[in-house]
Each structure stands twice: as C-alpha cells, then as structure tokens.
Design an enzyme around this catalytic site. Structure first.
Site, short mmCIF file in Angstrom:
data_model
loop_
_atom_site.label_atom_id
_atom_site.label_comp_id
_atom_site.label_asym_id
_atom_site.label_seq_id
_atom_site.Cartn_x
_atom_site.Cartn_y
_atom_site.Cartn_z
CB SER A 19 -27.17 -13.47 41.88
OG SER A 19 -27.71 -13.27 43.22
CB THR A 20 -31.55 -15.65 42.24
OG1 THR A 20 -31.47 -14.60 42.89
CG2 THR A 20 -32.66 -16.51 42.71
CG HIS A 42 -24.56 -12.56 44.85
ND1 HIS A 42 -25.60 -11.74 44.09
CD2 HIS A 42 -23.56 -11.83 44.60
CE1 HIS A 42 -24.86 -10.70 43.45
NE2 HIS A 42 -23.62 -11.08 43.81
CG MET A 83 -33.35 -10.35 42.22
SD MET A 83 -35.12 -10.56 41.32
CE MET A 83 -36.07 -9.51 42.01
CG ASP A 128 -23.13 -7.44 42.08
OD1 ASP A 128 -22.16 -6.73 41.77
OD2 ASP A 128 -22.42 -8.66 42.53
#
Length: 358
Positions: free
Chosen positions: A168-169, A194, A287, A290
């Site tokens: 993600s991030t 993401h 972050m 998930d």
C-alpha cells in the site's frame, strides 16, 4: 497533536473543498493554502506543515518540478492531487518515484456520496503520509537480477510455483525494487497495490519498462506464465484460480475488503486455497492491516511468507500487523526481498511444490 496540512492547488474550488474536508477532522488542520508552488515554498518555511497536498498542474512551476526540488532540499510527506487522465497518470507515477508518499484524484463534489468517499480517502492518505518515513529518493535504475538468474536451479524454481505480493503506502517504489531484481525465468508474480484505477495501467507499463520480466495489468481469465507479473487493476480484486495444472487470474468487482478493492487479503486467501505450499507470500510497506490475515492463511496452508522490515518501510503498518499475528516466516530488508524469494524457491523443485500445493 493535530496534523498540520498545507494545501497547494491552483483551483480555488479544490482548495476550498480540501480545506473543508481536512478541517472537519478532529486530528488535522489546514495551516495554509497556496495557489502555486512558489507561494507554497515560502509557506513551508514559515508554517512547517507535517503534510503537503500538491496539485500536479499549476502555473509558474508545475507540481512535479516543485516536488523534485522539495525532496532534494527538504524531504517531507507529500500527497499528490491528480486528475484522472492518461497524461496525469504517467506524471503521478513519476511523482511517486520522486518521493511523493501517495496520489489521489481531484475531488468530486457532484454527489454527496462521492464527496463523502473522497473525504474519507484523502484523510486516510494524509494520516498515512504523516506516519511515513520519508527520505531523499535515489536514482531510478535497473538493478542486476539476483544470482539465480542464469542457473538451472533458478529455472526449475519457476515450475508450478507462484509469488503473491501485496503493498500500500510506499508500495510503488517497493514493488519496483523487488521486480527489477527478479530474473527472466522467475515464477509468475501476482501483485496488489492500493492505488486509484486510472493509475494502475501506467504503473504496470512503468514497471515493465524497468524489469527483465514482463509486467502487465491482470485480465480476467488469462493464464499466468513464468517470467510475468500481473498487477491488479485499481477497480477489481485479483484472485488466483487453478484449473488442472494451470493457474489463471480472476478479477472480481465484489465489495471492498478492509476498505480496499483490490484487497491484498483477497489475493492471499485465494493463493492459500488454490496454491498452498506452492505459493510464496510477500507483504511490503503500507498503512493499515490489509494482507495480514491472508498472509496467515497462506502460511497455514504451507506457503513461505516474507514481510518487509521496519527500517526499509515507508509505513510499517501492514507488515507489522502480519508479524504481530504470527503470519511471517521471515522478515527482510527491501533490498534483499527478491534474493530471499528466489533463494527460497530454488530450495525445492517446482513440480513437487505444485503437487504438494494441490
């Protein structure tokens, strides 16, 4: 302590809407707004914001040029605001390479539902950006693949094996770091990152241009092959399916999981079900949580699991959650992840792994 946000956008309407959204949160406040990068530069000096939201296209100095200068001189968390266009998709990918923590689209105030969803997304990204470990970006180059690239053992590792990666991030650069080090004959790689759906196509093309392996957006029903990586489109979950001895991609428009579609957990759970110990799971920077439960399912099905270490993560959220619940077989610095993948896969033959993973 409240997160101090500086908004830089040449659109008065966008500035107003962003300010309303951010100031409505109990844990953040807008300390200033700037109509262009030159004004923002002076505000950064005087206001010392924690996070900057930065428009891509602006007068006097565009967002990309300003970002490059900012990250050289005063690295700080930056969230890029981009229109959903083909041109801006490419620019946004470049912004992530230059050190932006994340990108998101322009606000849509045409419907209350869309605005509420946007408000939630922008605030989540600002919180993630505040928690990010930001460093001066290094040059984007093509790293040498791992040592197994020219060996017969490396070729055998691809037979019947599968690698699943979630991030993600900070994940766009982490995924690049892994993929450019994988050899041409590596096992198929399925990836969930993401990011907005208009950016995943440009991201896949950028990765393809830098890697020895082929990288593309996943298509529903396509057979997956060694030496190729398949990126989940931003609008759909990506699942692994097995038909006989062949693996295929499946795309799903089902509800978001952990507030994400695509979701890392969805991919990892499908790998646990259909590949078992023939799979290897990798959870990179991001972050939230998930992917943690899915990685645990993979481990329980016999798969080897790897998490990126805290020191090399932009945001040590998803890997930390996976470590906390015992889902991780080993923790690795980002620069060593590709080597750990190939080293683990060459320890067993692909045919045996496929049979065991059935």
């Amino acid at each position: 302590m409240s997160i101090k946000v500086l908004i830089c956008d040449d659109s008065a309407a966008s500035r107003l809407l962003l300010r309303r959204v951010i100031d409505a949160q109990p844990d953040m406040t807008v300390v200033g707004v700037a109509a262009d990068a030159l004004i923002a530069r002076e505000m950064i000096k005087t206001l010392a914001p924690d996070v900057l939201t930065l428009d891509v296209e602006m007068p006097r100095m565009d967002g990309l040029d300003f970002l490059a200068r900012l990250m050289r001189l005063r690295p700080m968390p930056v969230v890029m605001i981009s229109a959903f266009t083909g041109k801006d998709s490419d620019v946004s990918i470049r912004a992530l390479e230059l050190g932006a923590v994340d990108v998101l689209g322009k606000p849509d105030a045409r419907s209350p539902g869309a605005l509420a969803a946007y408000a939630e997304e922008v605030c989540d990204k600002i919180r993630a950006a505040r928690a990010a470990h930001v460093q001066r970006p290094g040059p984007v180059d093509v790293a040498a693949p791992v040592a197994a690239a020219g060996t017969a053992a490396g070729a055998r590792a691809a037979q019947g094996r599968i690698v699943c990666i979630g991030a993600s991030t900070g994940g766009t650069e982490a995924i690049r770091e892994v993929l450019v080090r994988l050899p041409r004959h590596c096992p198929p790689v399925l990836i969930v990152q993401h990011m907005p759906e208009m950016f995943t196509g440009a991201f896949a093309k950028r990765l393809d241009s830098l890697s020895q392996i082929r990288v593309k957006e996943a298509e529903h029903g396509e057979r997956i092959e060694p030496g190729c990586a398949y990126l989940a489109p931003g609008h759909s979950h990506l699942l692994l399916k097995r038909r006989g001895l062949a693996y295929h991609c499946e795309l799903s428009g089902a509800d978001p999981v952990n507030r994400h579609r695509p979701s890392v957990d969805v991919l990892f759970h499908s790998a646990a079900e259909h590949a078992g110990r023939a799979a290897l799971g990798v959870l990179l920077t991001g972050m939230g949580k998930d992917g943690a439960q899915g990685l645990l399912a993979m481990q329980r099905s016999g798969a080897w699991t790897i998490a990126q270490d805290q020191a090399s993560c932009v945001v040590y959220g998803m890997p930390r959650e996976a470590v906390a619940i015992g889902a991780v077989s080993e923790v690795s610095p980002l620069i060593e992840v590709a080597q750990r993948i190939m080293g683990r896969l060459t320890a067993t033959t692909g045919g045996a792994a496929l049979k065991q993973g059935a």
